[in-house]
Design a protein around this motif. Sequence first.
Motif, short mmCIF file in Angstrom:
data_model
loop_
_atom_site.label_atom_id
_atom_site.label_comp_id
_atom_site.label_asym_id
_atom_site.label_seq_id
_atom_site.Cartn_x
_atom_site.Cartn_y
_atom_site.Cartn_z
N ASP A 67 -2.17 6.15 46.12
CA ASP A 67 -2.47 5.64 47.46
C ASP A 67 -2.35 6.70 48.55
O ASP A 67 -2.64 6.42 49.71
N THR A 69 -3.63 10.03 48.33
CA THR A 69 -4.64 11.10 48.33
C THR A 69 -5.69 10.88 49.42
O THR A 69 -6.03 11.82 50.13
N GLU A 70 -6.19 9.66 49.55
CA GLU A 70 -7.24 9.39 50.53
C GLU A 70 -6.81 9.62 51.97
O GLU A 70 -7.52 10.29 52.74
N GLY A 73 -6.71 13.30 52.53
CA GLY A 73 -7.94 13.99 52.17
C GLY A 73 -7.75 15.16 51.21
O GLY A 73 -8.49 16.14 51.27
#
Length: 124
Positions: A67, A69-70, A73
């Motif tokens: 959860d 990484t996004e 970025g």
Amino acid sequence: MTTTTDLPLAPAGTAGTACCAPLVRQAADPQTARDLARTFKALADPTRVQLLSIVASHDGGEACVCDLTEPVGLSQPTVSHHLKILVDAGVLTREQRGRWAYYSLIPGALTQLATTLTETTASS
């Protein structure tokens, strides 16, 4: 035209007197200084500060690396590297669940950091 002003000399008998107020608290010992430096070094990276903030504000106070990484970025291996540094610095804890790792803020870690910096002890 430049004017100069003579400054008064220190009164006789004050040679060797400290120019500053005496310490009002105990300075950090070498081991405490090393520990603080490690933590500050870990927190000196904007990505790690962002990850710490995301984990601390995540539902339940913990977050899966999947959860994280996004929002930053970055790839999962890079995020895991940053999280490892925060774990090694004693700010986060890691728990393996199956194939994913979950991270949570160590209770009181940031409070302890602030306390170490502001703790006052009467000097002798």
